[in-house]
Design a protein around this motif. Structure first.
Motif, PDB file in Angstrom:
ATOM      1  N   ASN A   1      -9.875  -5.072  -1.534  1.00 47.19           N
ATOM      2  CA  ASN A   1      -8.722  -4.260  -1.123  1.00 47.19           C
ATOM      3  C   ASN A   1      -7.821  -5.017  -0.160  1.00 47.19           C
ATOM      4  O   ASN A   1      -6.583  -4.939  -0.237  1.00 47.19           O
ATOM      5  CB  ASN A   1      -9.201  -2.958  -0.471  1.00 47.19           C
ATOM      6  CG  ASN A   1      -9.886  -2.042  -1.470  1.00 47.19           C
ATOM      7  OD1 ASN A   1      -9.644  -2.149  -2.686  1.00 47.19           O
ATOM      8  ND2 ASN A   1     -10.740  -1.150  -0.982  1.00 47.19           N
ATOM      9  N   ALA A   2      -8.438  -5.751   0.791  1.00 46.49           N
ATOM     10  CA  ALA A   2      -7.622  -6.489   1.766  1.00 46.49           C
ATOM     11  C   ALA A   2      -6.764  -7.561   1.066  1.00 46.49           C
ATOM     12  O   ALA A   2      -5.581  -7.725   1.376  1.00 46.49           O
ATOM     13  CB  ALA A   2      -8.529  -7.099   2.821  1.00 46.49           C
TER      14      ALA A   2
ATOM     15  N   GLN B   1      -5.781  -7.600  -2.008  1.00 42.79           N
ATOM     16  CA  GLN B   1      -4.717  -6.965  -2.785  1.00 42.79           C
ATOM     17  C   GLN B   1      -3.554  -6.554  -1.886  1.00 42.79           C
ATOM     18  O   GLN B   1      -2.371  -6.718  -2.243  1.00 42.79           O
ATOM     19  CB  GLN B   1      -5.266  -5.742  -3.511  1.00 42.79           C
ATOM     20  CG  GLN B   1      -6.223  -6.102  -4.651  1.00 42.79           C
ATOM     21  CD  GLN B   1      -6.799  -4.871  -5.326  1.00 42.79           C
ATOM     22  OE1 GLN B   1      -6.432  -3.750  -4.993  1.00 42.79           O
ATOM     23  NE2 GLN B   1      -7.694  -5.102  -6.280  1.00 42.79           N
ATOM     24  N   SER B   2      -3.873  -6.006  -0.704  1.00 42.28           N
ATOM     25  CA  SER B   2      -2.799  -5.591   0.210  1.00 42.28           C
ATOM     26  C   SER B   2      -1.974  -6.777   0.668  1.00 42.28           C
ATOM     27  O   SER B   2      -0.737  -6.725   0.727  1.00 42.28           O
ATOM     28  CB  SER B   2      -3.410  -4.884   1.428  1.00 42.28           C
ATOM     29  OG  SER B   2      -4.114  -3.728   1.044  1.00 42.28           O
TER      30      SER B   2
ATOM     31  N   GLN C   1      -6.370  -2.922   8.099  1.00 42.28           N
ATOM     32  CA  GLN C   1      -6.346  -1.560   7.569  1.00 42.28           C
ATOM     33  C   GLN C   1      -5.047  -0.846   7.951  1.00 42.28           C
ATOM     34  O   GLN C   1      -4.521  -0.030   7.177  1.00 42.28           O
ATOM     35  CB  GLN C   1      -7.557  -0.768   8.104  1.00 42.28           C
ATOM     36  CG  GLN C   1      -8.896  -1.189   7.506  1.00 42.28           C
ATOM     37  CD  GLN C   1      -9.032  -0.739   6.056  1.00 42.28           C
ATOM     38  OE1 GLN C   1      -8.033  -0.467   5.349  1.00 42.28           O
ATOM     39  NE2 GLN C   1     -10.284  -0.711   5.581  1.00 42.28           N
TER      40      GLN C   1
ATOM     41  N   GLN D   1      -2.164  -2.222   8.113  1.00 42.75           N
ATOM     42  CA  GLN D   1      -1.181  -2.656   7.147  1.00 42.75           C
ATOM     43  C   GLN D   1      -1.367  -1.949   5.812  1.00 42.75           C
ATOM     44  O   GLN D   1      -0.396  -1.607   5.133  1.00 42.75           O
ATOM     45  CB  GLN D   1      -1.279  -4.176   6.959  1.00 42.75           C
ATOM     46  CG  GLN D   1      -0.240  -4.743   6.028  1.00 42.75           C
ATOM     47  CD  GLN D   1       1.191  -4.482   6.532  1.00 42.75           C
ATOM     48  OE1 GLN D   1       1.443  -4.611   7.729  1.00 42.75           O
ATOM     49  NE2 GLN D   1       2.137  -4.120   5.663  1.00 42.75           N
ATOM     50  N   ARG D   2      -2.604  -1.687   5.482  1.00 41.44           N
ATOM     51  CA  ARG D   2      -2.909  -1.019   4.220  1.00 41.44           C
ATOM     52  C   ARG D   2      -2.334   0.399   4.196  1.00 41.44           C
ATOM     53  O   ARG D   2      -1.874   0.880   3.150  1.00 41.44           O
ATOM     54  CB  ARG D   2      -4.427  -0.982   4.040  1.00 41.44           C
ATOM     55  CG  ARG D   2      -4.886  -0.196   2.809  1.00 41.44           C
ATOM     56  CD  ARG D   2      -6.396  -0.074   2.810  1.00 41.44           C
ATOM     57  NE  ARG D   2      -6.852   0.852   1.811  1.00 41.44           N
ATOM     58  CZ  ARG D   2      -8.072   1.354   1.701  1.00 41.44           C
ATOM     59  NH1 ARG D   2      -8.980   0.960   2.600  1.00 41.44           N
ATOM     60  NH2 ARG D   2      -8.415   2.181   0.750  1.00 41.44           N
TER      61      ARG D   2
ATOM     62  N   ASP E   1       0.345   1.481   5.634  1.00 43.53           N
ATOM     63  CA  ASP E   1       1.775   1.507   5.912  1.00 43.53           C
ATOM     64  C   ASP E   1       2.057   1.908   7.351  1.00 43.53           C
ATOM     65  O   ASP E   1       2.913   2.762   7.635  1.00 43.53           O
ATOM     66  CB  ASP E   1       2.522   2.446   4.940  1.00 43.53           C
ATOM     67  CG  ASP E   1       2.445   1.952   3.507  1.00 43.53           C
ATOM     68  OD1 ASP E   1       2.387   0.693   3.329  1.00 43.53           O
ATOM     69  OD2 ASP E   1       2.380   2.805   2.612  1.00 43.53           O
TER      70      ASP E   1
END
Length: 612
Positions: A406-407, A409-410, A461, A463-464, A466
């Motif tokens: 996930n990180a 991808q972000s 997280q 940043q993930r 928004d």
């Protein structure tokens, strides 16, 4: 001394053996001695009471013969030449004087111990003395005896014989001898008128002969007294003169005819046995004195012989008791020294006891037991080390790697959209996390390093989401310096994003606070404002966390596994005293509280090289 006795089995055993030998024998000797003393005393009193009674009977019989001799005066009262008629009428002629001589000679020969006879005739006022087979007379009364007015006859105490006033040259010589005198009034039979007085001197030969059979010279004393305390006979005249007044008074105070009593003064301590000699003309006391020193000589000698024999036996017994005690307790001492070596950490120490009795068997069994325990300890220690290493590796391997995808991808999405320096910041945070995660050589790190890792994780997280995420990390200096296992906070924070924060509830908030609740208790609080947990589910999970044996118990839900893994690692690292609490927050959210008692230790597995 008391501590020395209480702390030593050997001393107790020696004391017990000696006491069990010495006390019974000593008490037995003491009881035997006292019993023998009392038996000897009772036997002596009984035998000597009988002896004294027999002696008194013999003395009375002898004195009765003297009394009968004095009563010869009244023989043949009708004969004009009888002694009675001659006293009453006087001696007017030579023939009458010869008859006076013949009567007195017959009286003197009736008892061989009669030394002399004195006769006073009141009718003619004339005194006669028969002695040495001679009869001499002189006018008047030359001697007046001290007679009790109420008695017709009386005995005078022992004294030196004298001449009754009829002296030389009427007698060619006089030999003074020790005699006692029998005085009798000569009375007119019908009227009771005193016609004269007769005094008979009797040598003490027979008195001494009878008395000699009643006592043992050198160890006993025998006395004959009258009721006035005058000494009739004494086996030891010197002792009687020295000191006799006190004991004589004690004898005179006795009211019974016979008996015995204890007497003690400065020079004598012993028993007095007495017997009365009573007659109308006699009131004597026969007294025997026996000192305890003589009476108890044989029991003392017997006790001394027994004591000497027992002393030899006691020395042998005491020596045997000491040897037995040392033989009995020496293996125990060796066993104690062996235990001390074990306590000092020398588990391979040897035990050399070559005995086949119960103590030897016990020592050998104990040695075998300790060898087996040593083997089991080493085996268990190695298994425990391997098990804990595997547990740590297994627990660390359970961290969910889904986050890394996930990180990445972000970060990739952000790079496509912006293409600016912020991408670099995010990549730096990710690199820091990866480096931290990949440092598998250290099992523990300072809590401050763990917080830096969590901060990098939260930055990614944020940043993930928004920027729709707020977080706060606080830690005092003391808490930040504490060594903790790696990766204990990130799984808790990760659970917040997996199960807690939802965009529908608004911006997410996460707070991490680390502080020293007490000087030796570290407290870590991780709180969020997410959906929290159902109360039933929270209570079930809390019950599992409260059990110290719940290290690898399977539970439903990934959050349960993560929390149990963290708690298990902390308990392995510190102790089973580590606690974890779950509390729902109002109006919604969850707070995880971890309490770690440090107890002056940084951890059970202090293997890190970075702890300094």
């Amino acid at each position: 001394m008391k501590t020395f006795y209480r702390s030593s089995l050997r001393n107790k055993l020696i004391a017990f053996l000696l006491a069990s030998i010495v006390l019974p024998i000593s008490i037995s000797i003491l009881i035997t001695y006292n019993y023998t003393k009392e038996s000897v005393k009772s036997y002596y009193i009984r035998e000597n009471t009988n002896l004294m009674h027999q002696g008194a009977v013999n003395l009375l019989g002898y004195l009765e013969r003297i009394n009968e001799a004095s009563l010869l005066t009244y023989n043949n009262l009708s004969d004009k030449y009888s002694l009675y008629q001659l006293i009453q009428n006087g001696t007017q002629s030579y023939l009458e004087e010869r008859e006076m001589y013949r009567n007195l000679q017959f009286m003197a020969n009736s008892v061989k111990e009669i030394e002399q006879i004195y006769l006073y005739s009141a009718m003619e006022d004339h005194s006669y003395r028969y002695a040495y087979k001679l009869l001499r007379s002189t006018p008047g009364q030359t001697y007046i005896p001290d007679l009790d007015e109420e008695r017709d006859a009386q005995i005078e105490a022992v004294h030196a014989s004298h001449e009754y006033g009829i002296e030389k040259p009427k007698f060619p010589y006089h030999l003074s001898k020790e005699v006692f005198s029998f005085h009798r009034k000569i009375l007119n039979a019908p009227t009771g008128e005193v016609l004269g007085i007769m005094s008979i001197d009797i040598r003490t030969d027979m008195i001494r002969e009878i008395s000699s059979m009643l006592y043992t010279p050198g160890s006993e004393e025998l006395y004959i007294l009258d009721r006035q305390g005058n000494l009739i006979f004494a086996s030891d005249a010197d002792s009687a003169e020295e000191g006799g007044h006190a004991w004589v008074q004690s004898i005179l105070e006795q009211t019974a005819d016979r008996g015995h009593f204890h007497y003690e003064d400065g020079r004598f301590e012993g028993i007095h046995i007495y017997e009365s000699l009573s007659a109308p003309w006699l009131d004597w006391l026969l007294v025997k004195r026996m000192p305890y020193e003589t009476l108890y000589r044989d029991p003392r000698q017997l006790t001394l012989i027994n004591s000497l024999a027992v002393s030899v036996f006691l020395i042998i017994a005491a020596t045997a008791a000491v040897i037995i005690s040392y033989r009995f307790t020496n293996p125990i001492k060796q066993l104690l020294r062996y235990i001390n070596k074990l306590e000092s950490g020398n588990l391979d120490a040897g035990l050399a006891i070559d005995r086949s009795d119960e103590i030897g068997i016990l020592s050998k069994r104990f040695y075998q037991l300790m060898q087996r325990i040593n083997q089991l300890i080493m085996r268990e220690y190695r298994l425990e080390l391997a098990s804990k290493s595997n547990q740590l590796k297994a627990l660390q391997a359970q961290i969910n790697p889904h986050f890394m995808n996930n990180a990445l991808q972000s970060i990739g999405t952000l790079a496509l959209q912006h293409g600016d320096r912020k991408v670099y910041t995010l990549i730096s945070s990710l690199g820091k996390m990866m480096r931290y995660h990949m440092r598998a050589d250290n099992t523990s790190v300072p809590l401050s390093a763990e917080l830096d890792y969590v901060q990098s994780y939260l930055a990614l997280q944020r940043q993930r989401f928004d920027e729709n995420l707020q977080y706060r990390i606080e830690a005092d200096d003391a808490a930040g310096a504490v060594q903790v296992p790696r990766m204990i906070l990130q799984p808790i924070v990760e659970n917040v994003f997996k199960h807690g924060i939802q965009p529908a509830l608004g911006p997410g908030e996460i707070t991490v606070v680390c502080r020293m609740a007490e000087p030796s208790v570290l407290e870590i609080r991780v709180a969020d404002n997410g959906v929290g947990m159902e109360e039933a589910e929270r209570e079930k999970l809390q019950a599992i966390l409260n059990r110290t044996e719940s290290v690898f118990e399977p539970v439903s839900g990934d959050d349960g596994i993560g929390l149990i893994n963290i708690l298990s690692r902390l308990r392995l690292f510190y102790s089973d005293e580590v606690r974890m609490r779950l509390e729902n927050r109002a109006p919604h959210g969850l707070e995880v509280i971890i309490s770690i008692p440090l107890g002056g230790k940084e951890g059970l597995f202090d293997e890190s090289t970075d702890r300094g």
